[in-house]
Scaffold this active site. Sequence first.
Site, PDB file in Angstrom:
ATOM      1  N   ASN A   1      43.598  37.481   5.619  1.00  0.00           N
ATOM      2  CA  ASN A   1      45.021  37.647   5.380  1.00  0.00           C
ATOM      3  C   ASN A   1      45.788  37.714   6.695  1.00  0.00           C
ATOM      4  O   ASN A   1      45.206  37.817   7.776  1.00  0.00           O
ATOM      5  CB  ASN A   1      45.274  38.915   4.567  1.00  0.00           C
ATOM      6  CG  ASN A   1      44.662  38.855   3.191  1.00  0.00           C
ATOM      7  OD1 ASN A   1      44.810  37.863   2.486  1.00  0.00           O
ATOM      8  ND2 ASN A   1      43.962  39.909   2.794  1.00  0.00           N
TER       9      ASN A   1
ATOM     10  N   CYS B   1      40.696  33.375  -3.151  1.00  0.00           N
ATOM     11  CA  CYS B   1      42.051  32.827  -3.231  1.00  0.00           C
ATOM     12  C   CYS B   1      41.978  31.499  -3.965  1.00  0.00           C
ATOM     13  O   CYS B   1      41.348  30.552  -3.489  1.00  0.00           O
ATOM     14  CB  CYS B   1      42.651  32.641  -1.840  1.00  0.00           C
ATOM     15  SG  CYS B   1      44.271  31.842  -1.865  1.00  0.00           S
TER      16      CYS B   1
ATOM     17  N   CYS C   1      50.230  32.817  -5.739  1.00  0.00           N
ATOM     18  CA  CYS C   1      48.897  33.417  -5.663  1.00  0.00           C
ATOM     19  C   CYS C   1      48.091  32.889  -6.840  1.00  0.00           C
ATOM     20  O   CYS C   1      48.445  33.140  -8.003  1.00  0.00           O
ATOM     21  CB  CYS C   1      48.979  34.939  -5.701  1.00  0.00           C
ATOM     22  SG  CYS C   1      47.373  35.767  -5.751  1.00  0.00           S
TER      23      CYS C   1
END
Length: 269
Positions: free
Chosen positions: A66, A75, A212
């Site tokens: 991140n 992810c 996301c």
Amino acid sequence: MTKSIRFTKMHGAGNDYIYVNTMAYPIDNPEELSIAWSKPHTGIGSDGLVLIGSSDIADFSMHIYNADGSEAMMCGNASRCIGKYVYEAGLTQKNKVTLETLSGIKELQLKIEREEVTEVTVDMGMPAVGEMALEVEAGGEIYTGTVISMGNPHLVIFVDEMDQVGLASVGPLLECLPLFPDRTNVEFVQVLKPDEVRMRVWERGSGITQACGTGACATAVAGVVRGKTKRKTKVIMDGGPLTIEWDERSGKVFMTGGAVNVFEGFIKV
């Protein structure tokens, strides 16, 4: 002694990361580089750093860092981008690719047109449904959320009006609630139709992002278990839509969407 590392900036639904093929350009300090490179004014600018590597149990491996340097378990948007990257870079000729992640092996189905990957479907595996109506307090407000794991933690909160949510202020408070010792991703969701929702996300370790993938999956699962949406749902995020299907027979969640090359270059370290 400095060296040059080749990178590619890509995004999936606006969720942008810096991608490095570590089989060609090894990196030994990804936490530091993710922090430095993610800064928009002094670095490349991104939501984080993704390392593509070899694997003994899959076609490739993925490690995600991140913007704050912390390592992410999974992810979905990055998975789709890796599918496009490895095919178009000539690292594979297959249209079905397996990817080793910290949350298990993921299967990517590539849609290829004229030697370009136009769409990727990711088998995100089976979700884990936690508390369905968890009441939490943040900033003097009480929120009712649904706890979902897609290999990483999510708190999905349904709201009547998205524009009334102060995501920048309440997001970090919910992320760091004592209930979540490893912190959590937070999704606010407005149901538009039984098969269409709007979602905004506060990502653990990155803050507000355009999209996301695992959050979209968690949103779709929460919508089903709360009786708000169908099993196949379009999740519209600030960076664009994803199609999410929670297959009733297999219990798996499938995510479909595009991936985009933004630019590439070399950076000295």
